[in-house]
Design an enzyme around this catalytic site. Structure first.
Site, PDB file in Angstrom:
ATOM      1  CD  GLU A 279     -49.568  10.892  -4.957  1.00  0.00           C
ATOM      2  OE1 GLU A 279     -49.868   9.900  -5.625  1.00  0.00           O
ATOM      3  OE2 GLU A 279     -48.892  10.831  -3.914  1.00  0.00           O
ATOM      4  CD  GLU A 282     -54.085  13.548  -9.283  1.00  0.00           C
ATOM      5  OE1 GLU A 282     -52.967  12.996  -9.275  1.00  0.00           O
ATOM      6  OE2 GLU A 282     -55.150  12.915  -9.500  1.00  0.00           O
ATOM      7  CB  CYS A 299     -46.797   5.032  -5.434  1.00  0.00           C
ATOM      8  SG  CYS A 299     -47.160   5.296  -3.725  1.00  0.00           S
ATOM      9  CB  SER A 319     -53.120  10.072  -7.337  1.00  0.00           C
ATOM     10  OG  SER A 319     -52.154  10.656  -8.166  1.00  0.00           O
ATOM     11  CE  LYS A 358     -43.904  -0.336  -7.363  1.00  0.00           C
ATOM     12  NZ  LYS A 358     -44.598   0.870  -7.825  1.00  0.00           N
ATOM     13  CD  GLU A 361     -46.268   0.183 -11.356  1.00  0.00           C
ATOM     14  OE1 GLU A 361     -46.780   0.417 -10.260  1.00  0.00           O
ATOM     15  OE2 GLU A 361     -45.190   0.687 -11.729  1.00  0.00           O
ATOM     16  CD  GLU A 366     -54.038   0.387 -18.037  1.00  0.00           C
ATOM     17  OE1 GLU A 366     -53.131  -0.428 -17.762  1.00  0.00           O
ATOM     18  OE2 GLU A 366     -55.244   0.101 -17.906  1.00  0.00           O
ATOM     19  CB  CYS A 499     -41.921  -0.727  -0.133  1.00  0.00           C
ATOM     20  SG  CYS A 499     -43.208   0.049  -1.089  1.00  0.00           S
TER      21      CYS A 499
HETATM   22  S1  SF4 Z   1     -43.893  -3.782  -1.828  1.00  0.00           S
HETATM   23 FE1  SF4 Z   1     -45.999  -4.002  -1.107  1.00  0.00          FE
HETATM   24  S2  SF4 Z   1     -46.472  -1.965  -0.283  1.00  0.00           S
HETATM   25 FE2  SF4 Z   1     -44.690  -1.713  -1.607  1.00  0.00          FE
HETATM   26  S3  SF4 Z   1     -45.505  -1.204  -3.593  1.00  0.00           S
HETATM   27 FE3  SF4 Z   1     -45.255  -3.424  -3.565  1.00  0.00          FE
HETATM   28  S4  SF4 Z   1     -47.242  -4.251  -2.953  1.00  0.00           S
HETATM   29 FE4  SF4 Z   1     -47.201  -2.056  -2.412  1.00  0.00          FE
END
Ligand code: SF4
Ligand code: SF4
Ligand code: SF4
Ligand code: FES
Length: 603
Positions: A279, A282, A299, A319, A358, A361, A366, A499
């Protein structure tokens, strides 16, 4: 000068600041008043009716959460009459709630159980009247039969991500709190941050449970199952085992994962160091070559979802770096194949994350295959308890090499401003040719929702911004669009505090606990010998041995990604606006069914 009032609570006289509610005063004085709908600084409450108290001279019992103290007020919080009415109110709540405590995911953190204990629950006789509509098994999973209509989720989604997924529909016993038209969560533009889950007092909102799938993989002799855990998990996973928020438990966590049967244990912090190296490279390239600025971190999947669904005009700013979770996943599988000759199909990569987004994600086309299963901090705690593994009593163990080693820069990824600070440590070092000795960028630290800072690197000024919560991000995007700020780089984290306050962290997750978890990460950073990502010797070795140049073709292929406008959701958004337009206003606080009769003082 602060104005004060003199009041009596349970026969004792107190002089307290005026303008506070009875509940606020009781909390400060450590006098327990049960609550289910109130949320500090986010919802004044007034819905559930459990917090009633007897105020001398008042015609009915008063709700402590919405009644302000007045001079001379005499309040009784726990008389037999108050307890009787609370029991009646609570019986009505319970009758409308599917009780399955032994198997409920909320376990001992359920607030209904706390209130039940306070009121002496076994004495109750409750005739169930709820309708069991089953479970919406989206990533944010809803079980309407456990919803007590406290509306905390309504306030949370409006105030933290600023989206407003839920509404209050109907009246009386038939009232529901849900997305409009009873849409499933995956049909809404929810960005999966999980903040509503953390604040729901019951098991009505939870994350989709993936623990069984992980167990299945662990017992499959054909598979090698790897676990990796995120920066902020190490300062929170101790809490369900009686440890203090902020206690860094890396060694115990590694032991616990090995006891569960994982073949190798890695650290997502290695992925965070890798992210920073790519990053920072970049960012410098965008600044030097006239790329799209300001560049935004990528992220946080809650933030990425927000951009793709609500602000696609900012997609070029994101990014192209994958998140630490996805970078580590992609690297582990391709590295094992090329260097150790283990086929990708044989490896199951499980990540332990503070985050419900996540899970989403991991399913992105992708990034598909990078991460096989995501468990939240809460899910891992539940899994350990199922196997009677007490994390607090385990010996320390070390994560496997090479993906288990990390620097201080990686560990602060878990707190708001941390990704920015880590990126600055590397970018500034590179830009100055190693002549800049500043390590800590304290201007980007702290719980302010929007922070700005600038760094002068031998005459080159780098301007940055940091936002946590998407309501703060919305403000920042507005400022960027209107030319009110000129910055090179900005960090957004969807959750309060980053987080450490993620939607998958242990419940409760109060502001104080989030602060202590953040302090834990900063102290972990201070204790590391190496505190800049590009100095991690294992990162250097992986580039030398496998990835080639930083930002080079191979690194780009494995570690970078693309984004897209989420057309289907955007189409629904139009419908969504219409639906939200039809959402009735949240009713004026009243009794459980919007009346005050329930709380009439018994004659
Ligand atoms: S815990 Fe919350 S701040 Fe951390 S990556 Fe997940 S959604 Fe984003
Ligand atoms: S889903 Fe949870 S937070 Fe929302 S109204 Fe129901 S019980 Fe309250
Ligand atoms: S997960 Fe986040 S965006 Fe989705 S409904 Fe809950 S608070 Fe709103
Ligand atoms: S906490 Fe006061 S009415 Fe619910």
């Amino acid at each position: 000068m602060t104005e004060t009032v003199t009041i009596k609570i349970d026969g004792k006289e107190y002089t307290v600041e005026s303008g506070q509610t009875i509940l606020e005063v009781c909390k400060k004085l450590d006098i327990y008043v049960p609550t289910l709908c109130f949320m500090e600084k986010m919802s004044e409450g007034g819905h559930c009716g459990l917090c009633i108290v007897d105020v001398k001279g008042a015609r009915t019992f008063q709700r402590a959460c919405i009644t302000k103290v007045r001079d001379g007020m005499e309040i009784e919080t726990n008389t037999p009459a108050v307890r009787d009415v609370r029991k009646t109110v609570f019986e009505m709540i319970l009758a409308d709630h599917k009780i399955e405590c032994p198997v409920c995911k909320r376990d001992e953190t359920c607030e209904i159980r706390k209130v039940a204990k306070h009121l002496g629950f076994p004495e109750f006789e409750v005739e169930p009247i709820y309708t069991d509509e089953g479970v919406d098994n989206s990533i944010i999973s809803r079980e309407p039969a456990k919803c007590i209509k406290c509306q905390r989720c309504v306030n949370t989604c409006e105030l933290i991500p600023g989206i407003g997924i839920y509404g209050f529909f109907g009246k009386g016993h038939d009232a529901t709190v849900e997305p409009p038209k009873s849409l499933s969560m995956s049909e809404t533009p929810c960005i999966v941050c999980g903040q509503c889950v953390v604040r729901c007092p019951t098991g009505a909102l939870t994350e989709r449970d993936d623990t069984e799938k992980v167990l299945e993989a662990l017992y499959d002799p054909e598979k090698l199952v790897f676990a990796s855990f995120a920066p902020s998990v190490r300062v929170a996973i101790g809490e369900p085992f009686g440890m203090e928020p902020g206690e860094v438990v890396v060694g115990k966590l590694v032991s616990a994962l090995r006891r569960l049967g994982f073949d190798r244990v890695y650290d997502v912090n290695f992925g965070a160091d890798l992210t920073i190296v790519e990053e920072a490279n970049e960012l410098i390239s965008r600044i030097k070559n006239g790329g799209v600025l300001p560049m935004a971190t990528s992220c946080c999947p809650g933030w990425v979802n927000f951009v793709e669904k609500f602000h696609p005009e900012f997609i070029p700013n994101l990014s192209s770096c994958k998140s630490p979770q996805a970078m580590l996943g992609a690297l582990v599988k391709s590295y094992m194949k090329e260097i150790e000759g283990i086929s990708e199909e044989k490896i199951i990569h499980v990540t332990i994350m503070p985050c419900t987004a996540k899970k989403y994600e991991a399913l992105r086309p992708e990034l598909s295959g990078d991460t096989d299963y995501v468990l939240t901090t809460r899910e891992l705690a539940r899994l350990l308890k199922r196997f009677d593994i007490d994390l607090s009593k385990l010996p320390e163990d070390e994560a496997d090499k090479p993906f288990g080693e990390y620097t201080g820069a990686a560990t602060i990824f878990g707190v708001t401003g941390g990704v920015m600070e880590a990126a600055l440590r590397t970018a500034v070092d590179w830009l100055s040719g190693g002549t800049f000795d500043k390590l800590e960028f304290t201007a980007v630290r702290g719980m302010e929702d929007l922070k700005f800072a600038e760094v002068d690197v031998n005459g080159t000024i780098i301007r940055v911004a940091v936002a946590h919560t998407l309501s703060a991000a919305e403000k920042l995007l507005h400022m960027i669009k209107n030319g009110e700020v000129e910055i090179h780089f900005f960090e957004v984290m969807a959750c309060p505090g980053g987080c450490v306050g993620g939607g998958g962290q242990p419940i409760p997750s109060t502001t104080e606990m989030i602060k202590r978890r953040s302090e834990g990460l900063y102290s972990d950073d201070e204790k590391r010998v190496l505190r800049k990502s590009h100095e991690n010797p294992y990162i250097k070795a992986v580039y030398e041995k496998y990835l080639g140049a930083i930002g080079g073709e191979k690194a780009h292929h494995i570690l970078h990604t693309t984004y897209r406008v989420v057309y289907d959701i955007l189409c629904k958004l139009e419908k969504w606006d219409n639906l939200l337009g039809n959402t009735p206003q949240i009713p004026t606080p009243g009794g459980k069914n919007g009346t005050t009769e329930d709380f009439t003082r018994p004659s």
